[in-house]
Motif scaffolding. Structure first.
Motif, PDB file in Angstrom:
ATOM      1  N   GLY A   1     -25.168 -17.500  -4.889  1.00  0.00           N
ATOM      2  CA  GLY A   1     -24.315 -18.024  -3.817  1.00  0.00           C
ATOM      3  C   GLY A   1     -23.598 -16.960  -3.006  1.00  0.00           C
ATOM      4  N   LYS A   2     -23.720 -15.683  -3.419  1.00  0.00           N
ATOM      5  CA  LYS A   2     -23.019 -14.610  -2.699  1.00  0.00           C
ATOM      6  C   LYS A   2     -24.023 -13.701  -2.004  1.00  0.00           C
ATOM      7  N   ILE A   3     -23.567 -13.032  -0.945  1.00  0.00           N
ATOM      8  CA  ILE A   3     -24.381 -11.946  -0.384  1.00  0.00           C
ATOM      9  C   ILE A   3     -24.091 -10.715  -1.237  1.00  0.00           C
ATOM     10  N   VAL A   4     -25.131 -10.147  -1.853  1.00  0.00           N
ATOM     11  CA  VAL A   4     -24.915  -8.962  -2.697  1.00  0.00           C
ATOM     12  C   VAL A   4     -25.288  -7.682  -1.959  1.00  0.00           C
ATOM     13  N   GLU A   5     -26.057  -7.812  -0.858  1.00  0.00           N
ATOM     14  CA  GLU A   5     -26.355  -6.631  -0.045  1.00  0.00           C
ATOM     15  C   GLU A   5     -26.724  -7.103   1.355  1.00  0.00           C
TER      16      GLU A   5
ATOM     17  N   ILE B   1     -32.405  -2.111   3.934  1.00  0.00           N
ATOM     18  CA  ILE B   1     -32.634  -2.916   2.722  1.00  0.00           C
ATOM     19  C   ILE B   1     -33.972  -2.544   2.071  1.00  0.00           C
ATOM     20  N   ILE B   2     -35.015  -2.428   2.877  1.00  0.00           N
ATOM     21  CA  ILE B   2     -36.342  -2.162   2.300  1.00  0.00           C
ATOM     22  C   ILE B   2     -36.458  -0.712   1.810  1.00  0.00           C
ATOM     23  N   GLU B   3     -35.949   0.235   2.607  1.00  0.00           N
ATOM     24  CA  GLU B   3     -36.145   1.642   2.235  1.00  0.00           C
ATOM     25  C   GLU B   3     -35.020   2.196   1.384  1.00  0.00           C
TER      26      GLU B   3
ATOM     27  N   PRO C   1     -17.839  -7.450  -8.508  1.00  0.00           N
ATOM     28  CA  PRO C   1     -17.885  -6.364  -7.506  1.00  0.00           C
ATOM     29  C   PRO C   1     -17.732  -6.896  -6.087  1.00  0.00           C
ATOM     30  N   LYS C   2     -17.034  -6.130  -5.237  1.00  0.00           N
ATOM     31  CA  LYS C   2     -16.858  -6.548  -3.833  1.00  0.00           C
ATOM     32  C   LYS C   2     -17.958  -5.932  -2.981  1.00  0.00           C
ATOM     33  N   LEU C   3     -18.227  -6.598  -1.841  1.00  0.00           N
ATOM     34  CA  LEU C   3     -19.196  -6.059  -0.883  1.00  0.00           C
ATOM     35  C   LEU C   3     -18.532  -4.886  -0.161  1.00  0.00           C
ATOM     36  N   GLU C   4     -19.040  -3.672  -0.376  1.00  0.00           N
ATOM     37  CA  GLU C   4     -18.418  -2.485   0.230  1.00  0.00           C
ATOM     38  C   GLU C   4     -19.483  -1.643   0.919  1.00  0.00           C
TER      39      GLU C   4
ATOM     40  N   HIS D   1     -24.255  -1.081   6.477  1.00  0.00           N
ATOM     41  CA  HIS D   1     -24.973  -1.382   5.230  1.00  0.00           C
ATOM     42  C   HIS D   1     -23.932  -1.556   4.104  1.00  0.00           C
ATOM     43  N   PHE D   2     -23.929  -2.731   3.452  1.00  0.00           N
ATOM     44  CA  PHE D   2     -22.917  -3.043   2.439  1.00  0.00           C
ATOM     45  C   PHE D   2     -23.605  -3.549   1.171  1.00  0.00           C
ATOM     46  N   ALA D   3     -23.027  -3.203   0.013  1.00  0.00           N
ATOM     47  CA  ALA D   3     -23.578  -3.702  -1.253  1.00  0.00           C
ATOM     48  C   ALA D   3     -22.419  -4.050  -2.192  1.00  0.00           C
ATOM     49  N   ALA D   4     -22.665  -5.048  -3.061  1.00  0.00           N
ATOM     50  CA  ALA D   4     -21.646  -5.468  -4.025  1.00  0.00           C
ATOM     51  C   ALA D   4     -22.113  -5.069  -5.422  1.00  0.00           C
TER      52      ALA D   4
END
Ligand code: SF4
Length: 320
Positions: A228-232, A239-241, A300-303, A309-312
């Motif tokens: 349910g969350k966006i993790v990246e 995202i791909i590379e 983890p927060k999306l940072e 480009h953000f990742a959690a």
């Protein structure tokens, strides 16, 4: 101001097992003519995000927080009558499962005509003329307007569904798994069609898919969803590379690489979380090879990991 701004969108379902938070704090923006892919396994919240944006949730679903702004207008605060004017005219959705979405005992053309008459208030003759134009646009011979769904192939049914969603010239088209259940050749044709329509009609697009290769061929940006969350989230290239989140990396390695070195796809161990009893900490921790103690207790927060480009992930710097 972006064309679409989704901020902290949160949606819950009342189920027999209790309350399920199917979309949890989802945020993203979409510019005019831009395409974003929402990717992830079944049940990760992609379709519920689309149904929340278009306010087409089933009776047991409710948006409990956040905002959805289109051209600055908050769609979630509109009355149902006001929303009806925006739905299909500004933001349309082509539902998954074209095979089953068409009424088998009604001519395909009449199904499009009916939708145009209902949403546009056009006469039968004007709606029939528009349907023929739409058939041409999606590369169906307009002479087939009086045929029934059983006379259409799977790809043609999907094209007809796309034609129906374009009836009111929307600014945003949401394609929910538009290539599922089609063979590879037809999938490629539908993706080419969507790409052409996006450019010709200068339309923005939200593409919902579990298939990264579909997203990478069609979208500018990608949001990877899990539990349910966006993790990246980032550009498709990022995202791909340079996918940073362990789930993104697993998702990438679970699909055949059509362009680079040939390697066997890997399966992702374990199963997605049961959102009626969500795990503590990072929802991916029991499937993640990099999990450590803090992953089991702190969400983890999306940072930011790069420009746009953000990742959690607690370990994003080490894993980048
Ligand atoms: Fe894995 Fe921990 Fe990152 Fe979650 S936060 S993806 S468990 S390393």
């Amino acid at each position: 101001m972006s064309l679409l701004e989704v901020q902290d969108l949160t949606t819950q379902f009342q189920t027999k097992k209790g309350v399920v938070t199917a979309v949890d704090g989802v945020s993203f923006e979409l510019e005019e003519g831009e395409a974003i892919g929402l990717v992830g396994e079944s049940g990760c919240g992609k379709t519920t995000t689309a149904l929340s944006i278009t306010r087409l949730l089933p009776d047991n679903g409710r948006v409990i927080g956040g905002s959805v702004r289109m051209d600055g207008k908050d769609l979630l605060s509109l009355s149902e009558n006001q929303m009806r004017r925006h739905r299909w005219n500004d933001i349309a959705i082509a539902f998954q499962g074209a095979m089953n979405a068409l009424n088998p005992v009604m001519k395909v053309g009449d199904q499009v005509i009916e939708s145009i008459m209902y949403h546009h208030g056009k006469s039968y003759a004007a709606a029939r003329k528009r349907t023929k134009e739409l058939f041409e646009l999606v590369e169906i011979d307009p002479k087939r307007i009086d045929q029934y769904p059983h006379e259409f192939s799977g790809g043609m049914k999907q094209r007809a569904m796309i034609a129906m969603s374009l009836a009111c010239d929307p600014k945003i088209l949401i394609g929910d798994e538009p290539t599922t259940a089609l063979d590879v050749m037809v999938q490629a044709q539908i993706l080419d069609l969507l790409e052409r329509l996006r450019k010709e009609l200068k339309m923005a697009m939200i593409l919902i898919t579990h298939d990264l290769s579909v997203m990478s061929d069609t979208c500018d940006k990608a949001a990877v969803m899990y539990g349910g969350k966006i993790v990246e989230i980032g550009s498709v290239q990022q995202i791909i590379e340079n996918g940073t989140h362990p789930y993104t990396k697993k998702l990438i390695s679970s699909f055949p690489n059509m362009k680079g070195k040939r390697v066997l796809p890997e399966s992702i161990p374990g199963t997605p979380p049961d959102l009626s009893e969500p795990p503590s900490g990072c929802y991916f921790h029991d499937r993640c090879a990099f999990a450590e103690e803090r992953c089991r207790s702190a969400i983890p927060k999306l940072e930011m990991v790069g420009a746009g480009h953000f990742a959690a992930c607690h370990r994003k710097e080490e894993l980048a």
